[in-house]
Design a protein around this motif. Sequence first.
Motif, PDB file in Angstrom:
ATOM      1  N   PRO A   1     -30.714  51.203 153.227  1.00 38.67           N
ATOM      2  CA  PRO A   1     -29.283  51.275 152.912  1.00 38.67           C
ATOM      3  C   PRO A   1     -28.423  51.139 154.171  1.00 38.67           C
TER       4      PRO A   1
ATOM      5  N   GLY B   1     -29.156  39.534 152.842  1.00 37.42           N
ATOM      6  CA  GLY B   1     -28.583  39.194 151.540  1.00 37.42           C
ATOM      7  C   GLY B   1     -28.431  40.431 150.690  1.00 37.42           C
TER       8      GLY B   1
ATOM      9  N   GLY C   1     -33.234  41.137 147.497  1.00 40.57           N
ATOM     10  CA  GLY C   1     -34.145  42.285 147.615  1.00 40.57           C
ATOM     11  C   GLY C   1     -35.084  42.432 146.439  1.00 40.57           C
ATOM     12  N   GLN C   2     -34.557  42.146 145.256  1.00 44.12           N
ATOM     13  CA  GLN C   2     -35.343  42.373 144.036  1.00 44.12           C
ATOM     14  C   GLN C   2     -36.671  41.613 144.068  1.00 44.12           C
TER      15      GLN C   2
ATOM     16  N   PHE D   1     -38.444  51.833 149.868  1.00 39.49           N
ATOM     17  CA  PHE D   1     -37.007  51.710 149.654  1.00 39.49           C
ATOM     18  C   PHE D   1     -36.321  53.033 149.958  1.00 39.49           C
TER      19      PHE D   1
ATOM     20  N   ILE E   1     -36.277  49.285 141.214  1.00 43.08           N
ATOM     21  CA  ILE E   1     -37.354  48.786 142.085  1.00 43.08           C
ATOM     22  C   ILE E   1     -38.721  49.229 141.563  1.00 43.08           C
TER      23      ILE E   1
ATOM     24  N   LYS F   1     -15.252  54.690 145.125  1.00 44.11           N
ATOM     25  CA  LYS F   1     -16.224  55.477 144.371  1.00 44.11           C
ATOM     26  C   LYS F   1     -16.019  56.971 144.668  1.00 44.11           C
TER      27      LYS F   1
HETATM   28  P1  NDP Z   1     -28.228  50.989 146.702  1.00 48.91           P
HETATM   29  O1  NDP Z   1     -29.274  51.952 146.405  1.00 48.91           O
HETATM   30  O2  NDP Z   1     -27.807  50.080 145.609  1.00 48.91           O
HETATM   31  O3  NDP Z   1     -28.658  50.056 147.941  1.00 48.91           O
HETATM   32  C1  NDP Z   1     -29.603  50.396 148.930  1.00 48.91           C
HETATM   33  C2  NDP Z   1     -30.377  49.157 149.313  1.00 48.91           C
HETATM   34  O4  NDP Z   1     -31.020  48.609 148.173  1.00 48.91           O
HETATM   35  C3  NDP Z   1     -29.514  48.036 149.859  1.00 48.91           C
HETATM   36  O5  NDP Z   1     -30.228  47.305 150.834  1.00 48.91           O
HETATM   37  C4  NDP Z   1     -29.279  47.213 148.644  1.00 48.91           C
HETATM   38  O6  NDP Z   1     -28.908  45.905 148.936  1.00 48.91           O
HETATM   39  C5  NDP Z   1     -30.632  47.261 147.985  1.00 48.91           C
HETATM   40  N1  NDP Z   1     -30.647  46.942 146.579  1.00 48.91           N
HETATM   41  C6  NDP Z   1     -29.672  47.101 145.653  1.00 48.91           C
HETATM   42  N2  NDP Z   1     -30.076  46.662 144.443  1.00 48.91           N
HETATM   43  C7  NDP Z   1     -31.351  46.198 144.597  1.00 48.91           C
HETATM   44  C8  NDP Z   1     -32.312  45.608 143.731  1.00 48.91           C
HETATM   45  N3  NDP Z   1     -32.070  45.401 142.443  1.00 48.91           N
HETATM   46  N4  NDP Z   1     -33.501  45.249 144.234  1.00 48.91           N
HETATM   47  C9  NDP Z   1     -33.786  45.453 145.538  1.00 48.91           C
HETATM   48  N5  NDP Z   1     -32.911  45.982 146.411  1.00 48.91           N
HETATM   49  C10 NDP Z   1     -31.709  46.378 145.955  1.00 48.91           C
HETATM   50  O7  NDP Z   1     -27.011  51.744 147.286  1.00 48.91           O
HETATM   51  P2  NDP Z   1     -25.515  51.248 147.434  1.00 48.91           P
HETATM   52  O8  NDP Z   1     -25.370  50.684 148.780  1.00 48.91           O
HETATM   53  O9  NDP Z   1     -25.071  50.361 146.316  1.00 48.91           O
HETATM   54  O10 NDP Z   1     -24.781  52.621 147.259  1.00 48.91           O
HETATM   55  C11 NDP Z   1     -24.610  53.172 145.975  1.00 48.91           C
HETATM   56  C12 NDP Z   1     -24.858  54.635 145.978  1.00 48.91           C
HETATM   57  O11 NDP Z   1     -26.192  54.897 146.341  1.00 48.91           O
HETATM   58  C13 NDP Z   1     -24.054  55.432 146.983  1.00 48.91           C
HETATM   59  O12 NDP Z   1     -22.801  55.747 146.496  1.00 48.91           O
HETATM   60  C14 NDP Z   1     -24.898  56.636 147.171  1.00 48.91           C
HETATM   61  O13 NDP Z   1     -24.625  57.570 146.175  1.00 48.91           O
HETATM   62  C15 NDP Z   1     -26.280  56.117 147.009  1.00 48.91           C
HETATM   63  N6  NDP Z   1     -26.971  55.871 148.284  1.00 48.91           N
HETATM   64  C16 NDP Z   1     -27.944  56.743 148.634  1.00 48.91           C
HETATM   65  C17 NDP Z   1     -28.617  56.568 149.806  1.00 48.91           C
HETATM   66  C18 NDP Z   1     -29.675  57.503 150.214  1.00 48.91           C
HETATM   67  O14 NDP Z   1     -30.156  57.453 151.342  1.00 48.91           O
HETATM   68  N7  NDP Z   1     -30.112  58.382 149.346  1.00 48.91           N
HETATM   69  C19 NDP Z   1     -28.295  55.494 150.734  1.00 48.91           C
HETATM   70  C20 NDP Z   1     -27.272  54.596 150.260  1.00 48.91           C
HETATM   71  C21 NDP Z   1     -26.647  54.813 149.074  1.00 48.91           C
HETATM   72  P3  NDP Z   1     -27.365  45.503 149.169  1.00 48.91           P
HETATM   73  O15 NDP Z   1     -26.589  46.742 149.417  1.00 48.91           O
HETATM   74  O16 NDP Z   1     -27.456  44.635 150.335  1.00 48.91           O
HETATM   75  O17 NDP Z   1     -26.934  44.802 147.920  1.00 48.91           O
END
Ligand code: NDP
Length: 493
Positions: free
Chosen positions: A153, A209, A215-216, A229, A239, A336
């Motif tokens: 993330p 990207g 990523g998917q 992840f 995932i 958000k």
């Molecule tokens: P996500 O969980 O969606 O993203 C984290 C990573 O996963 C990014 O690299 C993202 O890519 C990637 N990703 C997203 N969708 C997919 C998929 N279908 N397949 C593979 N990889 C994927 O977090 P967000 O950045 O959207 O944040 C949303 C919420 O998640 C936040 O508000 C927070 O609550 C939580 N969050 C929690 C974290 C933690 O450490 N626990 C860290 C970050 C967020 P990309 O962003 O490049 O699209």
Amino acid sequence: MNIKKNYINGQWQAAVKGATRDVINPCNAQVIGIVADSTAEDTQLAIAAAKSAFYQTGEWRRMSGPKRADFMYRIADAIKARLEELAVLDTLDNGKPLREARCDVEDAVACFRYYAGLIGKPQGGVYEVADGFGPMHAYCVHEPVGVCGLITPWNYPLLMASWKLAPALAAGNCVVFKPSELTPLSAVALFEIFDQVGLPAGAANLILGTGPAAGQELAQSHDVDMITFTGSTRTGQIIASAAIGNLKKVGLELGGKSPNIIFADADFEGAVEWAMIGVFFNQGQVCSAGSRILIEESIKDRFVARLAERANAMTIGSGLDDPDIGPIVSEGQLHKILGHVQLAKEQGAKLVCGGERVTEGACAQGYFIRPTIFDNCTRDMAITREEVFGPVVAVQTFKTEEEAIQMANDTPFGLAGGVFTTDGARALRVMKELRAGVTWINCYNPTFNEAPWGGYKMSGYGRDLGVNGMVEYQQVKQVNINLKPGPVGWYQR
Ligand code: NDP
């Protein structure tokens, strides 16, 4: 502006479709970089490179331990040499205060060094076994899993990259790494370092990207042997289900709504400061954030008043000026958080301070929000149950130790938790009952490369860091040896 490209098989490559995306500084909404915007096609090329490097060439996995460790040490040294540049990159990209970004880079250096040091340490085991058809001997070895997809993330760009890349590479895997689309710049710099130290082609590949587009494919490809992840629980579920096709290994470090339990006998000022570190560090964008303060009723009013006084005094501004609070990572994330704040108010939580976007002066163009405290929160409110991932804390009260434990565990998550008390036996009793993977007594948030990190329940499975963190990226092979070769007479004719 130079377009930052994917790094596949030791070459910098534009996205197959030629698409790019802007990288935004959350402090002022200015474009600070342009990067490749990849699709599944690019990811497939990276997977093919990692697969060939692992299964055909095999240079990285077959390399002697000391030589592989030498690469890891050289990576650590090169990160250290670029410390200030990397810290500034993460601050510009993510918004975090510069001193926090510097700590992240130092931790990244230490992480590569830690896993370099772990290479060659005793692993596996030798077993005294029963005679089979004669005298037997058994041992087991740890081997790399193969092709690993790593997705991180935006909250700790360089550090999360290091938490995954260092153990995966130390174990001898070949990897495809996808950082968050929001904060890819330090990852590009890290791969420049991989290139500079001469990592074998295909051992480490970088894809820039979005998650759904690029990523998917890492999760669903049958050519990927493992996916790890860090991110939201929702994406973790996507995932994990995409990974089912070839039953690849999965490691998930997901969200939390972690309790910070404060008893009346705690060191008061210490508990206030650690509570702030627990929830306002990195603008609260921390998976383990102590976003629920559970406080003994008798000191609640005094504690909340002091916490609000300290929160209101926090400096807010550009990360480069090293304030207490920088901007939120993106406009989307800011809205958000503001949505969570609005809902909390509607559901009856009492807003004590913050709760609004900063619109004055130098902050007007960026995504800033004041540190926010909600009092009088109850278990049925979204603010006590959902991850906000911002500088927002919900305060709840308890009367007894049993009630504190029950409230602490009353969540689908189980990543982290803290307890503040001067009663040592009570601290240990509470610890024993907490259903969480990362816990603290009389502090909140310190983390060390040596100790495994990960969650219970819907905060995921598997562990980053520590010896466990390396074992995640390994398979265990059993080797059984017949000490007396020759016919054993099982099938008599
Ligand atoms: P996500 O969980 O969606 O993203 C984290 C990573 O996963 C990014 O690299 C993202 O890519 C990637 N990703 C997203 N969708 C997919 C998929 N279908 N397949 C593979 N990889 C994927 O977090 P967000 O950045 O959207 O944040 C949303 C919420 O998640 C936040 O508000 C927070 O609550 C939580 N969050 C929690 C974290 C933690 O450490 N626990 C860290 C970050 C967020 P990309 O962003 O490049 O699209």
